[in-house]
Write a protein that holds these residues in place. Sequence first.
Motif, short mmCIF file in Angstrom:
data_model
loop_
_atom_site.label_atom_id
_atom_site.label_comp_id
_atom_site.label_asym_id
_atom_site.label_seq_id
_atom_site.Cartn_x
_atom_site.Cartn_y
_atom_site.Cartn_z
N GLN A 74 41.60 16.03 22.72
CA GLN A 74 41.12 16.57 21.45
C GLN A 74 41.32 18.08 21.37
N ALA A 75 41.00 18.75 22.47
CA ALA A 75 41.08 20.21 22.47
C ALA A 75 42.50 20.70 22.23
N ASP A 76 43.50 19.92 22.64
CA ASP A 76 44.90 20.31 22.46
C ASP A 76 45.48 19.82 21.14
N SER A 77 44.68 19.13 20.34
CA SER A 77 45.17 18.54 19.10
C SER A 77 44.90 19.46 17.92
N GLY B 49 37.08 16.11 2.27
CA GLY B 49 38.33 16.28 1.56
C GLY B 49 39.52 15.62 2.22
N ARG B 50 39.35 15.12 3.43
CA ARG B 50 40.44 14.38 4.09
C ARG B 50 40.51 12.98 3.52
N ARG B 51 41.63 12.33 3.71
CA ARG B 51 41.77 10.97 3.20
C ARG B 51 42.23 9.99 4.27
N VAL B 52 42.15 10.41 5.55
CA VAL B 52 42.47 9.51 6.67
C VAL B 52 41.30 9.55 7.65
N MET B 53 40.79 8.39 7.99
CA MET B 53 39.76 8.28 9.01
C MET B 53 40.25 7.32 10.09
N ALA B 54 40.23 7.79 11.34
CA ALA B 54 40.73 7.00 12.45
C ALA B 54 39.63 6.83 13.49
N LEU C 171 43.80 18.50 15.33
CA LEU C 171 42.65 17.89 14.68
C LEU C 171 41.35 18.13 15.45
N ALA C 172 41.36 19.11 16.34
CA ALA C 172 40.20 19.35 17.19
C ALA C 172 38.93 19.58 16.39
N SER C 173 39.04 20.30 15.27
CA SER C 173 37.85 20.64 14.49
C SER C 173 37.33 19.46 13.67
N HIS C 174 38.13 18.40 13.56
CA HIS C 174 37.71 17.24 12.77
C HIS C 174 37.77 15.96 13.59
N SER C 175 37.40 16.07 14.86
CA SER C 175 37.34 14.89 15.71
C SER C 175 36.13 15.02 16.63
N GLY C 176 35.63 13.89 17.06
CA GLY C 176 34.49 13.87 17.96
C GLY C 176 34.47 12.60 18.77
N SER C 177 33.89 12.66 19.96
CA SER C 177 33.83 11.48 20.82
C SER C 177 32.46 11.39 21.45
N THR C 178 32.05 10.16 21.71
CA THR C 178 30.72 9.93 22.26
C THR C 178 30.68 8.56 22.91
N SER C 179 29.60 8.33 23.66
CA SER C 179 29.30 7.01 24.22
C SER C 179 27.91 6.63 23.75
N PRO C 180 27.81 5.83 22.69
CA PRO C 180 26.49 5.53 22.11
C PRO C 180 25.60 4.68 23.00
N ASN C 181 26.22 3.93 23.93
CA ASN C 181 25.45 3.16 24.90
C ASN C 181 26.33 2.88 26.11
N ALA C 182 25.83 2.11 27.05
CA ALA C 182 26.51 1.92 28.33
C ALA C 182 27.71 0.98 28.25
N ARG D 12 46.70 13.53 7.02
CA ARG D 12 47.83 12.60 7.06
C ARG D 12 47.66 11.64 8.23
N VAL D 13 48.37 10.52 8.18
CA VAL D 13 48.26 9.49 9.22
C VAL D 13 48.86 9.96 10.53
N GLU D 14 50.01 10.64 10.48
CA GLU D 14 50.77 10.90 11.69
C GLU D 14 50.00 11.68 12.76
N PRO D 15 49.34 12.79 12.45
CA PRO D 15 48.61 13.49 13.51
C PRO D 15 47.43 12.69 14.04
N ALA D 16 46.78 11.91 13.18
CA ALA D 16 45.68 11.07 13.66
C ALA D 16 46.21 10.01 14.62
N MET D 17 47.31 9.37 14.26
CA MET D 17 47.88 8.35 15.12
C MET D 17 48.38 8.95 16.43
N ALA D 18 48.90 10.17 16.38
CA ALA D 18 49.37 10.83 17.61
C ALA D 18 48.23 11.05 18.58
#
Length: 281
Positions: free
Chosen positions: A222-225, A191-196, A227-238, A249-255
């Motif tokens: 992320q934990a302090d944002s 249902g969101r319309r911004v992907m960063a 958007l914590a529940s709708h963000s994720g980070s990973t390292s797919p390879n080395a 909205r764009v602003e919190p994603a850009m922040a």
Amino acid sequence: MTWHGQLHLNYTHDGERTIALDRHHGPLRVLQRLYPEGPGVCHHVLVHPPGGIAGGDALDVQVQMAQGCHALITTPGATRFYKSQGDEAVQSLHAHLSPGTRLEWLPLETLAYRGCRAVNRMRFDLAPGAEMMGWDVLALGLPAAREHFDDPAFAHGRFTQEIHLPGNWLERGTVAAHDATLLDSPLGWDGRRVMATLWWASGAPTSLARREALLQDTRELQADSPLASHSGSTSPNAQVVVLRVLAERVEPAMALLTAVWARWRQTAWGMAPCPPRVWRT
């Protein structure tokens, strides 16, 4: 009437200074070179004077970086893909990074208007010893103006995105206005319309400790944002670390992306963040 723009940026050294020779054809160019953090880092603002990309338009950016150069490239405002009557609008970027180079590809957000038929391609070829940070922020429609990307009257709209780091990471997909399952499912855009997306990449494998340090920075922020529940980070390879965010909205994603970029700059390169002045205007 359609616009076809080409820009070639060739970064080299003049003593300790990173300079760039630029050649352009059509409505695509960069403003003067800026050095807010000294001669070693060249800041460039990429400008498309028509202000938007419509059906039939094609913009092509080629970046070549000689050994040891460092460039930061951004834009003065959002990139807008307007609605189309049938023809695709295409924007392509291809960057070649020589050993020891650093690139920061940090354009402001991309707005996909309802009814657009757009393709946005990015390819980064990194030689061993080259490193980069880049981001992409895609916003579908203009919800604040009640112009929704998935408006049934504009069901032909679609946006195709490609981010390619050859041999290490390839993201290629199309968001179609009629695809409610993708846009609204918890397994899709929810249902969101911004992907960063923010990524750090190297032309050669890096240590697990270094990648874990970048991930630790990311997850703390992320934990302090909100958007914590709708963000994720990973390292797919080395050679790659990735942060992905969904937002309304764009602003919190850009922040969040800006905060992580600033921390990564210190952790990966030992450099204080230097946000381009154009971001504040």
